[in-house]
Design an enzyme around this catalytic site. Sequence first.
Site, PDB file in Angstrom:
ATOM      1  N   ASP A 120     -11.753  19.025 -29.552  1.00 36.07           N
ATOM      2  CA  ASP A 120     -12.740  19.567 -30.480  1.00 36.07           C
ATOM      3  C   ASP A 120     -12.086  20.044 -31.771  1.00 36.07           C
ATOM      4  O   ASP A 120     -11.083  19.484 -32.206  1.00 36.07           O
ATOM      5  CB  ASP A 120     -13.543  20.664 -29.804  1.00 36.07           C
ATOM      6  CG  ASP A 120     -15.012  20.576 -30.164  1.00 36.07           C
ATOM      7  OD1 ASP A 120     -15.418  21.185 -31.167  1.00 36.07           O
ATOM      8  OD2 ASP A 120     -15.749  19.872 -29.455  1.00 36.07           O
ATOM      9  N   HIS A 128     -17.212  24.988 -33.834  1.00 38.37           N
ATOM     10  CA  HIS A 128     -17.744  24.143 -32.765  1.00 38.37           C
ATOM     11  C   HIS A 128     -16.901  24.270 -31.487  1.00 38.37           C
ATOM     12  O   HIS A 128     -17.427  24.429 -30.378  1.00 38.37           O
ATOM     13  CB  HIS A 128     -17.774  22.692 -33.263  1.00 38.37           C
ATOM     14  CG  HIS A 128     -18.510  21.727 -32.394  1.00 38.37           C
ATOM     15  ND1 HIS A 128     -17.891  20.997 -31.406  1.00 38.37           N
ATOM     16  CD2 HIS A 128     -19.806  21.344 -32.386  1.00 38.37           C
ATOM     17  CE1 HIS A 128     -18.774  20.200 -30.821  1.00 38.37           C
ATOM     18  NE2 HIS A 128     -19.952  20.391 -31.393  1.00 38.37           N
ATOM     19  N   SER A 167     -23.782  18.552 -27.733  1.00 41.91           N
ATOM     20  CA  SER A 167     -22.432  19.128 -27.767  1.00 41.91           C
ATOM     21  C   SER A 167     -22.293  20.301 -26.812  1.00 41.91           C
ATOM     22  O   SER A 167     -21.216  20.525 -26.251  1.00 41.91           O
ATOM     23  CB  SER A 167     -22.103  19.629 -29.178  1.00 41.91           C
ATOM     24  OG  SER A 167     -21.506  18.638 -29.952  1.00 41.91           O
TER      25      SER A 167
END
Length: 531
Positions: A228, A295, A482
């Site tokens: 990520d 994220h 996600s």
Amino acid sequence: MTIDYIPEAPKAGPSEKFGPSWQGFTLPREILDRHGAKVLDPWAVGLDDGETRPDSTVYRADVLLVPAHLLANRDDTDWINSALGTVGLKLSEESVERARDREPAREIAWLPAVLTVAEGAVDVKADAWPALRAVRRALREEPDILTDREGLEKISLDHLFVGSATSGIGSLDLGGEPATSGHAVTDEPGGTSRPGYGRTPVTVVAGPPRRRTPEELGGPRITVVTLDTGVAAHPWFRPVTDPDAFLTVDPDGQQLIEDTHPAYQGRDIARLVGYEDLGHLPNPLVGTLNSHTGHGLMLAGLIAQIAPDARVLMYKVMHSDGVVPGEALHAALDRLLALLDDGQAVDVLCCSFGGFAETGDAAMQALFDKVNQLRARGVVVVNAAGNYATTRPFYLAALSDTAVPGPPLAPMLGVAAKNPDGTIAIFSNEHPAVRWRAPGAMVVSTFPPQFRGAQNATLSTGERASLDCDAMGTHCAWSGTSFAAPIVAAAIAAELTKTVRQVGVDRVERARTVVETMINDKVSRPEVVPI
């Protein structure tokens, strides 16, 4: 919170069996320029007799992914350059020399090779798609060459994948994702009373869940790998240097990823540096947060809430604008294979990104082969289904149910997103291989409190102000497949944690048993005990 398994594969709609070929990435021009990329337009490419028109995809404009052993052999590069010469191109000498200086990989490794204009060529545009077609054309004309030069048929585009969060790809718009492009949720949070799916600051009054000590656990911690945006400091997590930190990194492995950046001659293309999420701004003069800033930490916080006794090992392969270069993904998978072969534990791999391919499964075969090597070593692979509200195959999730000949492998799962009321989130992709659904709309998790953008509150009157969606604090609510994927990955890790006292267990069989248990029992994580 429940996680659902769909026993029967979802059926595609009558008018969108595989999703229209044009439906794919619509990245803004500035994102494409930042990564030296372009969109393959199916209707703007040449075709040979009998050649099938490709679908849309996004790729580095002047880079091919080439098996490293081919780049290291002068005869092989001479053959490739001969094929490329028919379209006025060649492999850059810098890319070839870098491959020859690299230590041989235990498995086939794909390295990025930059295309340059061949000597004597005039008015040539370096484009990887016609270059790849030239190589394939030469192979059709000279098929016997594969007897001596295995791997030429595996040369591919350097695809760019994207993170599956609904806050857009490098802009305030979602670039075609229907949660904000075509449905009535286009306003920023705080502007109206209508709900949105984008990143929203929230206040969490609870602390992190209790984590048992290694002594209490009685066995090794389950390792969940996330690929990520990297790590960032947060009050919930100890520093990554702590010997028993929940959120951990691999500096040596991260360096390998950094070193795979294409060998451009001074060209300013965005590159992955270090293992930290640096919160890069898409435009420093404007100062708003990038689309995928935080994220990775969001994923870590979700896993911590469900499987606090595990540990997360994060590799930075995603830029803060959501782009995941193909060469970085291959390098990360190569590193995981090396760790496993050296006796280190990797139990679950979570991929909260994906992409579309120009020739379907075949274009992703090299990546699928590498993931299957992890599965053969007992690693469960969990993939986000994507956020384009399409049934067009989104990779790697679309390969999750693909049969693989040979001995059984650890499971590979594709995960769609649910709304809080249990309905399928409007942005979530569907596909016959996507058999799992988990919460993915407005889930709450950790966010780097040091990252603040330049947007102001919608309304401010001195000391009082409305919510500022660019000043996040320590937690936020966010949406996307996600975040559905790490919830499933964490549930698997929690189940695997129950087995850590067992010894001599076959890793593949253990992984299959755990997922089979989750299929047979409607999974609810975490268990709720009323007070």
